[in-house]
Design a protein around this motif. Structure first.
Motif, PDB file in Angstrom:
ATOM      1  N   TYR A  46       0.865  -1.180   0.000  1.00  0.00           N
ATOM      2  CA  TYR A  46       0.000   0.000   0.000  1.00  0.00           C
ATOM      3  C   TYR A  46       0.896   1.223   0.000  1.00  0.00           C
ATOM      4  O   TYR A  46       1.760   1.362   0.874  1.00  0.00           O
ATOM      5  CB  TYR A  46      -0.890   0.027   1.247  1.00  0.00           C
ATOM      6  CG  TYR A  46      -1.890  -1.100   1.324  1.00  0.00           C
ATOM      7  CD1 TYR A  46      -2.998  -1.124   0.491  1.00  0.00           C
ATOM      8  CD2 TYR A  46      -1.733  -2.126   2.247  1.00  0.00           C
ATOM      9  CE1 TYR A  46      -3.930  -2.149   0.569  1.00  0.00           C
ATOM     10  CE2 TYR A  46      -2.665  -3.156   2.331  1.00  0.00           C
ATOM     11  CZ  TYR A  46      -3.762  -3.159   1.496  1.00  0.00           C
ATOM     12  OH  TYR A  46      -4.679  -4.169   1.577  1.00  0.00           O
ATOM     13  N   THR A  80       0.823   4.939   0.539  1.00  0.00           N
ATOM     14  CA  THR A  80      -0.027   6.030   1.029  1.00  0.00           C
ATOM     15  C   THR A  80       0.611   7.396   0.785  1.00  0.00           C
ATOM     16  O   THR A  80       0.189   8.398   1.340  1.00  0.00           O
ATOM     17  CB  THR A  80      -0.298   5.868   2.541  1.00  0.00           C
ATOM     18  OG1 THR A  80       0.970   5.821   3.208  1.00  0.00           O
ATOM     19  CG2 THR A  80      -1.071   4.612   2.848  1.00  0.00           C
ATOM     20  N   VAL A  91       3.500   0.527   2.856  1.00  0.00           N
ATOM     21  CA  VAL A  91       3.299  -0.591   3.780  1.00  0.00           C
ATOM     22  C   VAL A  91       3.291  -1.883   2.976  1.00  0.00           C
ATOM     23  O   VAL A  91       2.478  -2.036   2.053  1.00  0.00           O
ATOM     24  CB  VAL A  91       1.960  -0.464   4.545  1.00  0.00           C
ATOM     25  CG1 VAL A  91       1.765  -1.647   5.478  1.00  0.00           C
ATOM     26  CG2 VAL A  91       1.890   0.841   5.311  1.00  0.00           C
ATOM     27  N   ALA A 146       2.060  -5.102   3.034  1.00  0.00           N
ATOM     28  CA  ALA A 146       1.087  -5.912   3.792  1.00  0.00           C
ATOM     29  C   ALA A 146       1.282  -7.403   3.532  1.00  0.00           C
ATOM     30  O   ALA A 146       1.103  -8.215   4.420  1.00  0.00           O
ATOM     31  CB  ALA A 146      -0.327  -5.491   3.435  1.00  0.00           C
ATOM     32  N   PRO A 163      -2.538 -12.517  13.910  1.00  0.00           N
ATOM     33  CA  PRO A 163      -2.955 -11.401  14.756  1.00  0.00           C
ATOM     34  C   PRO A 163      -3.373 -10.191  13.929  1.00  0.00           C
ATOM     35  O   PRO A 163      -3.169 -10.160  12.710  1.00  0.00           O
ATOM     36  CB  PRO A 163      -1.692 -11.095  15.571  1.00  0.00           C
ATOM     37  CG  PRO A 163      -0.559 -11.574  14.721  1.00  0.00           C
ATOM     38  CD  PRO A 163      -1.089 -12.722  13.913  1.00  0.00           C
ATOM     39  N   SER A 164      -3.931  -9.209  14.581  1.00  0.00           N
ATOM     40  CA  SER A 164      -4.340  -7.975  13.930  1.00  0.00           C
ATOM     41  C   SER A 164      -3.143  -7.332  13.229  1.00  0.00           C
ATOM     42  O   SER A 164      -2.045  -7.291  13.779  1.00  0.00           O
ATOM     43  CB  SER A 164      -4.911  -7.051  15.006  1.00  0.00           C
ATOM     44  OG  SER A 164      -5.294  -5.857  14.429  1.00  0.00           O
ATOM     45  N   GLY A 165      -3.355  -6.876  12.006  1.00  0.00           N
ATOM     46  CA  GLY A 165      -2.281  -6.193  11.277  1.00  0.00           C
ATOM     47  C   GLY A 165      -1.342  -7.125  10.532  1.00  0.00           C
ATOM     48  O   GLY A 165      -0.404  -6.679   9.879  1.00  0.00           O
ATOM     49  N   SER A 166      -1.592  -8.448  10.587  1.00  0.00           N
ATOM     50  CA  SER A 166      -0.650  -9.400   9.986  1.00  0.00           C
ATOM     51  C   SER A 166      -0.838  -9.535   8.471  1.00  0.00           C
ATOM     52  O   SER A 166       0.011 -10.112   7.795  1.00  0.00           O
ATOM     53  CB  SER A 166      -0.813 -10.774  10.643  1.00  0.00           C
ATOM     54  OG  SER A 166      -2.149 -11.232  10.524  1.00  0.00           O
ATOM     55  N   LYS A 224      -4.164 -10.453   7.129  1.00  0.00           N
ATOM     56  CA  LYS A 224      -5.286 -11.372   6.867  1.00  0.00           C
ATOM     57  C   LYS A 224      -6.314 -10.769   5.903  1.00  0.00           C
ATOM     58  O   LYS A 224      -6.721 -11.413   4.953  1.00  0.00           O
ATOM     59  CB  LYS A 224      -6.028 -11.736   8.177  1.00  0.00           C
ATOM     60  CG  LYS A 224      -5.220 -12.515   9.168  1.00  0.00           C
ATOM     61  CD  LYS A 224      -6.096 -13.000  10.323  1.00  0.00           C
ATOM     62  CE  LYS A 224      -6.777 -11.884  11.099  1.00  0.00           C
ATOM     63  NZ  LYS A 224      -5.839 -10.986  11.792  1.00  0.00           N
ATOM     64  N   SER A 225      -6.740  -9.535   6.186  1.00  0.00           N
ATOM     65  CA  SER A 225      -7.781  -8.934   5.329  1.00  0.00           C
ATOM     66  C   SER A 225      -7.245  -8.714   3.929  1.00  0.00           C
ATOM     67  O   SER A 225      -7.965  -8.934   2.941  1.00  0.00           O
ATOM     68  CB  SER A 225      -8.240  -7.589   5.887  1.00  0.00           C
ATOM     69  OG  SER A 225      -8.661  -7.750   7.196  1.00  0.00           O
ATOM     70  N   THR A 226      -6.009  -8.282   3.845  1.00  0.00           N
ATOM     71  CA  THR A 226      -5.407  -8.062   2.524  1.00  0.00           C
ATOM     72  C   THR A 226      -5.394  -9.368   1.735  1.00  0.00           C
ATOM     73  O   THR A 226      -5.786  -9.405   0.559  1.00  0.00           O
ATOM     74  CB  THR A 226      -3.969  -7.518   2.693  1.00  0.00           C
ATOM     75  OG1 THR A 226      -4.030  -6.328   3.482  1.00  0.00           O
ATOM     76  CG2 THR A 226      -3.325  -7.226   1.363  1.00  0.00           C
TER      77      THR A 226
HETATM   78  P1  ADP Z   1      -5.285  -7.824   9.388  1.00  0.00           P
HETATM   79  O1  ADP Z   1      -6.515  -8.119   8.589  1.00  0.00           O
HETATM   80  O2  ADP Z   1      -4.499  -9.055   9.722  1.00  0.00           O
HETATM   81  O3  ADP Z   1      -5.575  -6.994  10.593  1.00  0.00           O
HETATM   82  P2  ADP Z   1      -4.554  -6.062   7.173  1.00  0.00           P
HETATM   83  O4  ADP Z   1      -4.446  -6.888   5.950  1.00  0.00           O
HETATM   84  O5  ADP Z   1      -5.803  -5.247   7.358  1.00  0.00           O
HETATM   85  O6  ADP Z   1      -4.286  -6.961   8.465  1.00  0.00           O
HETATM   86  O7  ADP Z   1      -3.315  -5.041   7.217  1.00  0.00           O
HETATM   87  C1  ADP Z   1      -1.972  -5.424   6.990  1.00  0.00           C
HETATM   88  C2  ADP Z   1      -1.075  -4.176   7.016  1.00  0.00           C
HETATM   89  O8  ADP Z   1      -1.405  -3.338   5.907  1.00  0.00           O
HETATM   90  C3  ADP Z   1      -1.297  -3.326   8.258  1.00  0.00           C
HETATM   91  O9  ADP Z   1      -0.044  -2.787   8.627  1.00  0.00           O
HETATM   92  C4  ADP Z   1      -2.233  -2.225   7.791  1.00  0.00           C
HETATM   93  O10 ADP Z   1      -2.049  -1.059   8.547  1.00  0.00           O
HETATM   94  C5  ADP Z   1      -1.838  -2.055   6.346  1.00  0.00           C
HETATM   95  N1  ADP Z   1      -2.976  -1.651   5.494  1.00  0.00           N
HETATM   96  C6  ADP Z   1      -4.119  -2.341   5.280  1.00  0.00           C
HETATM   97  N2  ADP Z   1      -4.927  -1.725   4.408  1.00  0.00           N
HETATM   98  C7  ADP Z   1      -4.281  -0.574   4.053  1.00  0.00           C
HETATM   99  C8  ADP Z   1      -4.581   0.505   3.166  1.00  0.00           C
HETATM  100  N3  ADP Z   1      -5.720   0.534   2.462  1.00  0.00           N
HETATM  101  N4  ADP Z   1      -3.685   1.505   3.063  1.00  0.00           N
HETATM  102  C9  ADP Z   1      -2.519   1.471   3.751  1.00  0.00           C
HETATM  103  N5  ADP Z   1      -2.171   0.487   4.593  1.00  0.00           N
HETATM  104  C10 ADP Z   1      -3.031  -0.538   4.750  1.00  0.00           C
END
Ligand code: ADP
Length: 251
Positions: A23, A25, A30, A32, A51-54, A56-58
């Protein structure tokens, strides 16, 4: 499972090689995902924990074709996702992937039946056929007697079962569940996890994202994501599938 075809001769449903997601910004970049290699085969039940921030969502967004990698290859059923245009991606999201979200994402003003019919509306399926298939899907999740209830008239566990029915109704290639029990009490959690177990037993391919080890324990294959990298977990093998141990690779 009755499938005896050696893994080497079977084509993975999902294959990622060197997938990275950065990402940008402006001020900071970042990373991810920092190089994900994985293969998921038809009928697999995979949990990805972290864990949070690892990341997963990405990773989930990329698996579900809601986003594309910055680098690397992602093949979904043999198709390179990065080469698809927006219309093709939308079709995959609607027809090939059944999403189950933590927040259910049901429309409050619509009955359970209408909610489950919606993906079929988008897919252009006619009314009578929609009704038949949505009714069947709701019966499949044990809600045949709640077709006309709105989400507010259902428990959390029942709402999540409606969203599982909505995920199933298009006969997707993959069910992608993101923290599906994150908003549920322990009884409803058991209920929804049992339903996913049954779908796996019936041959469905499921990828489940969770941060809870006891939820991940339902999956035969467990991977961890930390700081954008995937690894095997050190959890004991799931009771349901010791034979599935080894053949699934990361990398
Ligand atoms: P999780 O789902 O495990 O909490 P994410 O996939 O949401 O993790 O995030 C992984 C990393 O990417 C984190 O450091 C988060 O701050 C960063 N991140 C996620 N989405 C964005 C975005 N749209 N822009 C910038 N950074 C992002």
């Amino acid at each position: 499972m009755s499938d005896v075809t050696p893994a080497a001769e079977r084509r993975p449903l999902l294959r990622m090689s060197g997938v990275r997601k950065t990402y940008d910004t402006g001020a900071v970049k970042v990373e991810a995902l920092r190089g994900i290699d994985l293969a998921v085969y038809p009928g697999d039940y995979v949990a990805i924990m972290g864990p949070s921030g690892s990341g997963k969502s990405t990773l989930m967004h990329i698996i579900g074709c809601l986003d594309v990698p910055s680098e690397g290859s992602y093949l979904l059923d043999g198709a390179e996702v990065a080469q698809l245009d927006e219309t093709e991606l939308a079709q995959i999201r609607n027809r090939r992937v059944g999403f189950v979200f933590q927040q259910f994402n049901l429309l409050a003003s619509m009955t359970a039946l209408r909610n489950v019919e919606l993906p079929l509306v988008y897919a252009g399926v006619g009314k009578a056929e929609r009704r038949r298939r949505a009714t069947e899907a709701l019966q499949r999740v044990g809600l045949g007697n709640r077709l006309d209830h709105r989400p507010g008239e259902l428990s959390g566990g029942q709402q999540q079962r409606v969203s599982v029915a909505r995920a199933l109704v298009t006969e997707p290639t993959l069910i992608l569940a993101d923290e599906p029990t994150g908003n549920l009490d322990s009884v409803s959690t058991r209920d929804v996890l049992t339903l996913l177990d049954e779908l796996h037993d019936a041959g469905r391919t499921i990828v489940l994202i969770t941060h809870e080890a006891d939820v991940a324990a339902h999956a035969a294959i467990r991977w961890r994501i930390d700081d954008g990298l995937l690894s095997e977990t050190d959890l004991p093998p799931a009771a349901s599938g010791p034979e599935e141990g080894g053949r699934h690779g990361l990398g």
